[in-house]
Design a protein around this motif. Structure first.
Motif, PDB file in Angstrom:
ATOM      1  N   SER A 235       5.795  22.962  54.121  1.00 19.69           N
ATOM      2  CA  SER A 235       6.291  21.504  54.836  1.00 19.69           C
ATOM      3  C   SER A 235       7.027  20.681  53.808  1.00 19.69           C
ATOM      4  CB  SER A 235       5.195  20.736  55.460  1.00 19.69           C
ATOM      5  OG  SER A 235       4.111  20.869  54.569  1.00 19.69           O
ATOM      6  N   ARG A 236       7.598  21.262  52.745  1.00 18.35           N
ATOM      7  CA  ARG A 236       8.208  20.471  51.729  1.00 18.35           C
ATOM      8  C   ARG A 236       8.988  21.758  50.830  1.00 18.35           C
ATOM      9  NH1 ARG A 236       5.651  22.348  47.381  1.00 18.35           N
ATOM     10  NH2 ARG A 236       3.372  22.165  47.106  1.00 18.35           N
ATOM     11  N   ALA A 237       9.790  21.373  50.159  1.00 14.37           N
ATOM     12  CA  ALA A 237      10.654  22.241  49.279  1.00 14.37           C
ATOM     13  C   ALA A 237       9.745  22.684  48.194  1.00 14.37           C
ATOM     14  CB  ALA A 237      11.841  21.662  48.775  1.00 14.37           C
ATOM     15  N   MET A 238       9.979  24.116  47.715  1.00 15.73           N
ATOM     16  CA  MET A 238       9.129  24.493  46.681  1.00 15.73           C
ATOM     17  C   MET A 238       9.487  23.785  45.379  1.00 15.73           C
ATOM     18  SD  MET A 238       9.937  28.317  44.744  1.00 15.73           S
ATOM     19  CE  MET A 238       8.885  29.208  46.012  1.00 15.73           C
ATOM     20  N   LYS A 239       8.232  23.365  44.607  1.00 15.00           N
ATOM     21  CA  LYS A 239       8.260  22.471  43.423  1.00 15.00           C
ATOM     22  C   LYS A 239       8.739  23.537  42.259  1.00 15.00           C
ATOM     23  CE  LYS A 239       4.321  19.439  44.765  1.00 15.00           C
ATOM     24  NZ  LYS A 239       3.000  19.138  44.304  1.00 15.00           N
ATOM     25  N   ALA A 240       9.280  22.608  41.260  1.00 14.96           N
ATOM     26  CA  ALA A 240       9.715  23.301  40.006  1.00 14.96           C
ATOM     27  C   ALA A 240       8.754  24.272  39.189  1.00 14.96           C
ATOM     28  CB  ALA A 240      10.270  22.577  39.224  1.00 14.96           C
ATOM     29  N   SER A 241       7.465  23.725  39.600  1.00 18.54           N
ATOM     30  CA  SER A 241       6.288  24.329  38.723  1.00 18.54           C
ATOM     31  C   SER A 241       6.050  25.561  39.517  1.00 18.54           C
ATOM     32  CB  SER A 241       5.039  23.345  38.687  1.00 18.54           C
ATOM     33  OG  SER A 241       4.756  23.113  40.216  1.00 18.54           O
ATOM     34  N   GLU A 242       6.088  25.664  41.095  1.00 16.20           N
ATOM     35  CA  GLU A 242       5.769  26.767  41.718  1.00 16.20           C
ATOM     36  C   GLU A 242       7.067  27.574  41.433  1.00 16.20           C
ATOM     37  OE1 GLU A 242       3.442  24.397  45.356  1.00 16.20           O
ATOM     38  OE2 GLU A 242       5.683  24.738  45.123  1.00 16.20           O
ATOM     39  N   TYR A 243       8.127  27.687  41.419  1.00 16.49           N
ATOM     40  CA  TYR A 243       9.336  28.335  41.018  1.00 16.49           C
ATOM     41  C   TYR A 243       9.000  28.958  39.806  1.00 16.49           C
ATOM     42  CZ  TYR A 243      14.039  30.112  40.278  1.00 16.49           C
ATOM     43  OH  TYR A 243      15.164  30.893  40.050  1.00 16.49           O
ATOM     44  N   GLU A 244       8.525  28.355  38.782  1.00 16.27           N
ATOM     45  CA  GLU A 244       8.276  28.771  37.426  1.00 16.27           C
ATOM     46  C   GLU A 244       7.428  29.765  37.456  1.00 16.27           C
ATOM     47  OE1 GLU A 244       7.540  25.463  34.709  1.00 16.27           O
ATOM     48  OE2 GLU A 244       9.619  24.591  35.031  1.00 16.27           O
ATOM     49  N   LEU A 245       6.173  29.344  38.248  1.00 19.39           N
ATOM     50  CA  LEU A 245       4.980  30.733  38.454  1.00 19.39           C
ATOM     51  C   LEU A 245       5.631  31.641  39.105  1.00 19.39           C
ATOM     52  CD1 LEU A 245       1.918  31.025  38.533  1.00 19.39           C
ATOM     53  CD2 LEU A 245       1.816  29.896  40.563  1.00 19.39           C
ATOM     54  N   CYS A 246       6.317  31.618  40.201  1.00 22.95           N
ATOM     55  CA  CYS A 246       6.769  32.828  40.710  1.00 22.95           C
ATOM     56  C   CYS A 246       7.603  33.743  39.765  1.00 22.95           C
ATOM     57  CB  CYS A 246       7.843  32.640  41.853  1.00 22.95           C
ATOM     58  SG  CYS A 246       6.996  32.402  43.323  1.00 22.95           S
ATOM     59  N   GLN A 247       8.470  33.117  38.846  1.00 24.85           N
ATOM     60  CA  GLN A 247       9.506  33.841  38.034  1.00 24.85           C
ATOM     61  C   GLN A 247       8.392  34.455  36.962  1.00 24.85           C
ATOM     62  OE1 GLN A 247      12.854  33.861  38.100  1.00 24.85           O
ATOM     63  NE2 GLN A 247      11.979  32.816  40.245  1.00 24.85           N
ATOM     64  N   LEU A 248       7.449  33.731  36.271  1.00 25.83           N
ATOM     65  CA  LEU A 248       6.458  34.106  35.526  1.00 25.83           C
ATOM     66  C   LEU A 248       5.835  35.423  35.875  1.00 25.83           C
ATOM     67  CD1 LEU A 248       4.840  31.223  33.891  1.00 25.83           C
ATOM     68  CD2 LEU A 248       6.199  32.604  32.876  1.00 25.83           C
ATOM     69  N   ASN A 249       5.580  35.518  37.384  1.00 31.67           N
ATOM     70  CA  ASN A 249       4.866  36.656  37.901  1.00 31.67           C
ATOM     71  C   ASN A 249       5.922  37.507  38.570  1.00 31.67           C
ATOM     72  OD1 ASN A 249       2.316  35.876  37.171  1.00 31.67           O
ATOM     73  ND2 ASN A 249       2.121  34.575  39.249  1.00 31.67           N
ATOM     74  N   GLY A 250       6.924  37.632  38.179  1.00 30.55           N
ATOM     75  CA  GLY A 250       7.898  38.716  38.534  1.00 30.55           C
ATOM     76  C   GLY A 250       8.527  38.414  40.137  1.00 30.55           C
ATOM     77  N   VAL A 251       8.312  37.280  40.658  1.00 30.87           N
ATOM     78  CA  VAL A 251       8.697  36.794  41.899  1.00 30.87           C
ATOM     79  C   VAL A 251      10.032  36.370  41.621  1.00 30.87           C
ATOM     80  CG1 VAL A 251       8.416  35.982  44.106  1.00 30.87           C
ATOM     81  CG2 VAL A 251       6.374  36.925  42.863  1.00 30.87           C
ATOM     82  N   THR A 252      11.291  37.001  41.284  1.00 33.09           N
ATOM     83  CA  THR A 252      12.374  36.525  40.873  1.00 33.09           C
ATOM     84  C   THR A 252      13.542  36.242  41.763  1.00 33.09           C
ATOM     85  OG1 THR A 252      13.104  38.556  40.143  1.00 33.09           O
ATOM     86  CG2 THR A 252      11.598  37.228  38.481  1.00 33.09           C
ATOM     87  N   ASP A 253      13.416  36.979  42.940  1.00 32.99           N
ATOM     88  CA  ASP A 253      14.427  36.827  43.861  1.00 32.99           C
ATOM     89  C   ASP A 253      13.828  36.421  45.113  1.00 32.99           C
ATOM     90  OD1 ASP A 253      16.961  37.427  45.344  1.00 32.99           O
ATOM     91  OD2 ASP A 253      16.800  39.535  44.791  1.00 32.99           O
ATOM     92  N   ILE A 254      14.101  34.967  45.661  1.00 35.19           N
ATOM     93  CA  ILE A 254      13.419  34.316  46.456  1.00 35.19           C
ATOM     94  C   ILE A 254      14.560  33.850  47.705  1.00 35.19           C
ATOM     95  CG2 ILE A 254      11.864  32.525  47.494  1.00 35.19           C
ATOM     96  CD1 ILE A 254      10.763  32.660  44.532  1.00 35.19           C
ATOM     97  N   THR A 255      14.449  34.039  48.795  1.00 40.26           N
ATOM     98  CA  THR A 255      15.283  33.359  49.797  1.00 40.26           C
ATOM     99  C   THR A 255      14.760  32.001  50.282  1.00 40.26           C
ATOM    100  OG1 THR A 255      16.646  35.245  50.444  1.00 40.26           O
ATOM    101  CG2 THR A 255      16.799  33.446  51.875  1.00 40.26           C
ATOM    102  N   GLU A 256      15.312  30.879  50.225  1.00 43.11           N
ATOM    103  CA  GLU A 256      14.801  29.608  50.725  1.00 43.11           C
ATOM    104  C   GLU A 256      15.298  29.310  52.108  1.00 43.11           C
ATOM    105  OE1 GLU A 256      13.939  25.561  48.611  1.00 43.11           O
ATOM    106  OE2 GLU A 256      16.197  25.530  49.140  1.00 43.11           O
ATOM    107  N   ALA A 257      14.718  29.205  53.109  1.00 42.71           N
ATOM    108  CA  ALA A 257      15.032  28.954  54.408  1.00 42.71           C
ATOM    109  C   ALA A 257      14.414  27.460  55.035  1.00 42.71           C
ATOM    110  CB  ALA A 257      14.592  30.056  55.466  1.00 42.71           C
ATOM    111  N   LEU A 258      15.604  26.759  55.136  1.00 45.43           N
ATOM    112  CA  LEU A 258      15.364  25.306  55.761  1.00 45.43           C
ATOM    113  C   LEU A 258      15.478  25.660  57.353  1.00 45.43           C
ATOM    114  CD1 LEU A 258      16.726  21.994  54.711  1.00 45.43           C
ATOM    115  CD2 LEU A 258      15.873  22.528  56.959  1.00 45.43           C
ATOM    116  N   ILE A 259      14.245  25.768  58.133  1.00 47.97           N
ATOM    117  CA  ILE A 259      14.370  26.212  59.454  1.00 47.97           C
ATOM    118  C   ILE A 259      14.581  24.878  60.297  1.00 47.97           C
ATOM    119  CG2 ILE A 259      13.020  28.249  58.845  1.00 47.97           C
ATOM    120  CD1 ILE A 259      10.492  26.933  60.307  1.00 47.97           C
ATOM    121  N   GLY A 260      14.205  23.801  59.906  1.00 44.33           N
ATOM    122  CA  GLY A 260      14.418  22.828  60.850  1.00 44.33           C
ATOM    123  C   GLY A 260      13.876  21.666  60.553  1.00 44.33           C
TER     124      GLY A 260
END
Length: 345
Positions: A84-109
């Motif tokens: 219910s908000r955009a991904m934070k920079a800190s969350e993006y960094e956590l994903c990258q550190l754990n190998g979740v490097t290719d993510i699609t962001e969808a603003l659905i409404g």
């Protein structure tokens, strides 16, 4: 529809799944309690149409969902996170550190942050953002001093409001609804105060002093279960609850909205931004899981269908404020093609 190309991460997860005794057959979705009913509706529709196992949808809150989503790739990790908000920079960094490097962001409404009361409450509620702040903030200005919040009743803030105890049930800090409420209602309400305007404080002062909800009783963290808030409002008609418009929409037989700055939340006022507390809703998908986790691609096709997302679709019937046609087409193309999101600054 565009064909999704296999990446190194897709090949990696294929290897992981291939080494396990049996890959799971249900898609796993975590995240926002506000986005939950939409994901659940798509999951049910997808299962009914295809006969495939219904995706497992967990209401963990946006913050909790991001932690789970960013744990890594593989069948033991989640495929999609609602937010219910955009991904934070800190969350993006956590994903990258754990190998979740290719993510699609969808603003659905879009959604509005609603304040509601029981239909048994017969007062015509209309609050200013500054009044919401003064009722719920940890510190407020009193007689020219910045002090711990002394207000215990609504009429102490505005004599035109009821002489009843301030009691608001709202989301916990892990919730994206809480983050959005602090930014859109509390910060905006704080800025409206004469004390703040006369002080000409900077953004850092605002963030430090206007972000904390009070902890002395009038504001109660009700967890991620919005149904619990409804039950509490029905038990105490003088209490107010804070949650997404979609949940109010589903419970209009039991609840009524509190107007904010003279505007009632509905699909029109949220879409045109005349309702002052509106926000976008998102989901995030791991592209490494596409073509590997059974039925994930097909589920995304259903989520992106016109039947689901366009105005008058089955998600708008549940309270989602739909995107304009041009934005919807861009969303569908981005999600179905597996577009990688831009790094969060």
């Amino acid at each position: 529809m565009k064909t999704f190309k296999l990446t190194v991460s897709v090949l990696a997860i294929t290897a992981v799944v291939a080494t396990t005794a049996s890959a799971r057959d249900a898609i796993r979705i975590v995240g926002s309690s506000t986005v939950f009913p939409y994901a659940q509706a798509v999951a049910e529709q997808f299962a009914n149409i295809t006969g495939a196992p219904s995706p497992v949808v967990e209401s963990t809150g946006t913050g909790g969902g991001m932690k789970i989503f960013c744990e890594g790739i593989g069948e033991n990790t989640a495929d999609i996170a609602g937010a219910s908000r955009a991904m934070k920079a800190s969350e993006y960094e956590l994903c990258q550190l754990n190998g979740v490097t290719d993510i699609t962001e969808a603003l659905i409404g879009f959604d509005g942050l609603s304040i509601a009361v029981s239909r048994a409450n017969d007062f015509a509620w209309d609050l200013k953002l500054s009044e919401i702040y003064q009722a719920l903030a940890a510190q407020v200005p009193v007689d020219g001093e910045w002090v711990d919040n002394p207000y215990t009743a609504w009429d102490q803030i505005n004599p035109g409001l009821p002489a009843v105890e301030i009691l608001a049930y709202g989301p916990p800090p892990t919730s994206g609804t809480r983050d959005a409420f602090v930014e859109l209602a509390m910060h905006a309400g704080c800025e409206e105060l004469e004390y703040v305007q006369n002080g000409a404080f900077d953004v850092n002062w605002l963030l430090e002093n206007c972000s904390r909800m009070r902890t002395d009783g009038p504001f109660v963290e009700a967890g991620e279960n919005d149904n619990l808030i409804v039950r509490r409002l029905e038990a105490d008609p003088n209490a107010v609850g804070i949650f997404g418009y979609s949940f109010l929409f589903e419970n209009l037989d039991r609840l009524k909205a509190v107007s904010i700055e003279g505007v009632v939340p509905n699909a029109s006022t949220i879409a045109d931004k005349s309702y002052p507390v509106s926000r976008p809703l998102f989901f995030y998908v791991k592209n490494a899981h596409r073509g590997v986790i059974p039925n994930l691609d097909e589920f995304l096709e259903e989520y992106m269908s016109n039947d689901a997302l366009e105005q008058g679709g089955y998600l708008s019937e549940r309270g989602l404020v739909s995107l304009a046609d041009d934005l919807l087409m861009k969303l569908q193309d981005a999600v179905l093609s597996g577009m990688n999101m831009e790094p969060k600054p």
